[in-house]
Motif scaffolding. Sequence first.
Motif, mmCIF file in Angstrom:
data_model
loop_
_atom_site.group_PDB
_atom_site.id
_atom_site.type_symbol
_atom_site.label_atom_id
_atom_site.label_comp_id
_atom_site.label_asym_id
_atom_site.label_seq_id
_atom_site.Cartn_x
_atom_site.Cartn_y
_atom_site.Cartn_z
ATOM 1 N N ALA A 91 36.540 -67.847 -15.370
ATOM 2 C CA ALA A 91 35.885 -66.569 -15.080
ATOM 3 C C ALA A 91 35.677 -65.858 -16.416
ATOM 4 N N VAL A 92 34.498 -65.278 -16.579
ATOM 5 C CA VAL A 92 34.184 -64.566 -17.819
ATOM 6 C C VAL A 92 33.674 -63.172 -17.503
ATOM 7 N N GLN A 93 33.916 -62.293 -18.447
ATOM 8 C CA GLN A 93 33.289 -60.975 -18.449
ATOM 9 C C GLN A 93 32.237 -61.028 -19.546
ATOM 10 N N PHE A 94 31.095 -60.377 -19.321
ATOM 11 C CA PHE A 94 30.047 -60.438 -20.338
ATOM 12 C C PHE A 94 29.306 -59.113 -20.436
ATOM 13 N N TRP A 95 28.651 -58.972 -21.561
ATOM 14 C CA TRP A 95 27.748 -57.857 -21.824
ATOM 15 C C TRP A 95 26.567 -58.448 -22.577
ATOM 16 N N TYR A 96 25.370 -58.029 -22.225
ATOM 17 C CA TYR A 96 24.237 -58.401 -23.069
ATOM 18 C C TYR A 96 23.242 -57.264 -23.090
ATOM 19 N N GLU A 97 22.471 -57.245 -24.167
ATOM 20 C CA GLU A 97 21.449 -56.219 -24.349
ATOM 21 C C GLU A 97 20.105 -56.902 -24.512
ATOM 22 N N TYR A 111 26.209 -55.408 -17.714
ATOM 23 C CA TYR A 111 27.654 -55.601 -17.622
ATOM 24 C C TYR A 111 27.898 -56.538 -16.454
ATOM 25 N N GLY A 112 28.778 -57.528 -16.625
ATOM 26 C CA GLY A 112 28.991 -58.386 -15.481
ATOM 27 C C GLY A 112 30.136 -59.360 -15.598
ATOM 28 N N LEU A 113 30.276 -60.117 -14.523
ATOM 29 C CA LEU A 113 31.286 -61.164 -14.396
ATOM 30 C C LEU A 113 30.619 -62.445 -13.925
ATOM 31 N N GLU A 114 31.150 -63.559 -14.392
ATOM 32 C CA GLU A 114 30.691 -64.868 -13.945
ATOM 33 C C GLU A 114 31.884 -65.701 -13.490
ATOM 34 N N ASP A 115 31.622 -66.546 -12.519
ATOM 35 C CA ASP A 115 32.609 -67.477 -11.967
ATOM 36 C C ASP A 115 32.012 -68.865 -12.130
ATOM 37 N N ASP A 133 22.555 -53.639 -14.699
ATOM 38 C CA ASP A 133 21.862 -53.158 -15.893
ATOM 39 C C ASP A 133 21.973 -51.645 -15.993
ATOM 40 N N VAL A 134 22.175 -51.190 -17.230
ATOM 41 C CA VAL A 134 22.214 -49.772 -17.539
ATOM 42 C C VAL A 134 21.205 -49.537 -18.651
ATOM 43 N N GLU A 135 20.336 -48.584 -18.475
ATOM 44 C CA GLU A 135 19.380 -48.250 -19.516
ATOM 45 C C GLU A 135 20.123 -47.556 -20.654
ATOM 46 N N ILE A 136 19.821 -47.958 -21.891
ATOM 47 C CA ILE A 136 20.459 -47.374 -23.064
ATOM 48 C C ILE A 136 19.391 -46.968 -24.073
ATOM 49 N N GLU A 137 19.763 -46.072 -24.953
ATOM 50 C CA GLU A 137 18.898 -45.699 -26.071
ATOM 51 C C GLU A 137 19.106 -46.710 -27.187
ATOM 52 N N GLU A 138 18.094 -46.902 -27.999
ATOM 53 C CA GLU A 138 18.225 -47.852 -29.099
ATOM 54 C C GLU A 138 19.423 -47.494 -29.987
ATOM 55 N N ALA A 139 19.674 -46.212 -30.198
ATOM 56 C CA ALA A 139 20.797 -45.770 -31.035
ATOM 57 C C ALA A 139 22.154 -46.163 -30.450
ATOM 58 N N ASP A 140 22.209 -46.424 -29.139
ATOM 59 C CA ASP A 140 23.465 -46.764 -28.472
ATOM 60 C C ASP A 140 23.723 -48.270 -28.388
ATOM 61 N N ARG A 141 22.833 -49.055 -28.946
ATOM 62 C CA ARG A 141 23.000 -50.509 -28.903
ATOM 63 C C ARG A 141 24.233 -50.952 -29.671
ATOM 64 N N TRP A 142 24.891 -51.983 -29.169
ATOM 65 C CA TRP A 142 26.018 -52.603 -29.856
ATOM 66 C C TRP A 142 25.572 -53.783 -30.716
ATOM 67 N N PHE A 143 24.650 -54.577 -30.194
ATOM 68 C CA PHE A 143 24.312 -55.862 -30.787
ATOM 69 C C PHE A 143 23.027 -55.774 -31.606
ATOM 70 N N LYS A 144 23.041 -54.918 -32.608
ATOM 71 C CA LYS A 144 21.862 -54.689 -33.442
ATOM 72 C C LYS A 144 21.685 -55.797 -34.475
ATOM 73 N N ASP A 145 20.441 -56.112 -34.750
ATOM 74 C CA ASP A 145 20.036 -57.003 -35.840
ATOM 75 C C ASP A 145 20.941 -58.219 -35.967
ATOM 76 N N ASP A 146 21.583 -58.387 -37.124
ATOM 77 C CA ASP A 146 22.368 -59.590 -37.398
ATOM 78 C C ASP A 146 23.857 -59.409 -37.129
#
Length: 159
Positions: A91-97, A111-115, A133-146
């Motif tokens: 089981a995994v927890q994940f986040w993606y943007e 935000y989610g879970l996988e089995d 899915d949650v809408e976010i502002e570009e400034a609030d992104r975690w996974f920017k660029d590199d």
Amino acid sequence: MSLAPPFTEETAQTKVKKAQELWNTQCLRPPSLEDPKAIAKAYTPDSIWRNRQWFFSGTDEIVSFLTWKWQKEHNYKLRKELFAFSDNKIAVQFWYEYQDRHDNMKWKRCYGLEDWTFAEDGRMRKRQMSGNDVEIEEADRWFKDDVDVDLVDISEKHW
């Protein structure tokens, strides 16, 4: 090290990060029609999937779904973390943007879970995904660029 079941904590953790790496290959360059086919090789030919509200199975349907997904989800970056495991399940927890091509290129975070259930050869034979899915502002992104997605500090309120 074998990444086939039965899993240990070390092999389960490695399996999760290998899956993260595989799914993130499409963010390294513009997605091609080959990316979904490459990813589908990690699943058994009769693999059963539930992804949010969609239910499907088999290589052709996995490829079709992933092709659609990455046409919609631009600038996709993903992080997966081991949540729990047993002999042949993880089981995994994940986040993606991503930027949503179907919604005026708005930034969103899922935000989610996988089995996952695995066959003896280490390929996944069942994948269930629940995500929101949650809408976010570009400034609030975690996974920017590199940025290395594994080094992003994700606070407990997001777990």
